[in-house]
Design an enzyme around this catalytic site. Sequence first.
Site, PDB file in Angstrom:
ATOM      1  N   CYS A  43       0.814  -1.217   0.000  1.00 24.07           N
ATOM      2  CA  CYS A  43       0.000   0.000   0.000  1.00 24.07           C
ATOM      3  C   CYS A  43       0.847   1.267   0.000  1.00 24.07           C
ATOM      4  O   CYS A  43       0.323   2.364  -0.165  1.00 24.07           O
ATOM      5  CB  CYS A  43      -0.956   0.011   1.191  1.00 24.07           C
ATOM      6  SG  CYS A  43      -0.122   0.087   2.776  1.00 24.07           S
ATOM      7  N   ASP A  45       2.579   2.581   2.518  1.00 21.31           N
ATOM      8  CA  ASP A  45       2.703   3.262   3.808  1.00 21.31           C
ATOM      9  C   ASP A  45       4.065   2.975   4.429  1.00 21.31           C
ATOM     10  O   ASP A  45       4.543   1.845   4.403  1.00 21.31           O
ATOM     11  CB  ASP A  45       1.619   2.790   4.790  1.00 21.31           C
ATOM     12  CG  ASP A  45       0.215   3.173   4.365  1.00 21.31           C
ATOM     13  OD1 ASP A  45       0.074   4.153   3.605  1.00 21.31           O
ATOM     14  OD2 ASP A  45      -0.734   2.508   4.802  1.00 21.31           O
ATOM     15  N   CYS A  69      -1.611   6.946   3.845  1.00 24.61           N
ATOM     16  CA  CYS A  69      -2.996   7.407   3.872  1.00 24.61           C
ATOM     17  C   CYS A  69      -3.352   8.033   5.224  1.00 24.61           C
ATOM     18  O   CYS A  69      -2.568   8.014   6.175  1.00 24.61           O
ATOM     19  CB  CYS A  69      -3.931   6.243   3.580  1.00 24.61           C
ATOM     20  SG  CYS A  69      -3.944   4.985   4.878  1.00 24.61           S
ATOM     21  N   CYS A 112      -2.933  -0.517   8.808  1.00 26.77           N
ATOM     22  CA  CYS A 112      -2.276   0.688   9.336  1.00 26.77           C
ATOM     23  C   CYS A 112      -1.963   0.531  10.818  1.00 26.77           C
ATOM     24  O   CYS A 112      -0.886   0.938  11.281  1.00 26.77           O
ATOM     25  CB  CYS A 112      -3.154   1.920   9.102  1.00 26.77           C
ATOM     26  SG  CYS A 112      -3.373   2.306   7.347  1.00 26.77           S
TER      27      CYS A 112
END
Length: 141
Positions: A43, A45, A69, A112
């Site tokens: 992703c 991150d 994000c 996350c």
Amino acid sequence: MAYSQKVVQRFEEVLKNPAAHAVGRFDPKDPNVATGMVGAPACGDVMKLDLKLDDNDRILDVKFKTYGCGSAIASSTMFVEMLTGKTIAEAKLIKDKDIADALELPPIKLHCSVLAEGAISKAIIDWEAKKAKRQHNGGPK
């Protein structure tokens, strides 16, 4: 997928005033600083966590830099809140579920909070290695 109000609020607050929300870093040469960095290639991150500790393993201050994000950034602000003032032993008890629950993360964004727990774990490993090296060299415990 809708972000929770908690995620949106934290993300917007960081955008408005990053320094007030612990965005930054400590001097990596400081012997009382531990760093944990993790990334999720799928992703994009990336989280970097810096802990400033005292000789009794208490976390005095926390800084982070997160690229990703809104949920990743909100997760970082949450670990700042959860870690500050805690001992390393207490920090080890913080799990991704604690972060996800506090932010009401949707299932698609749970990675996350997992990343945040990973950053905490890496910083703790770094601190314990630095502490062991100091003790081996006859420094403070």
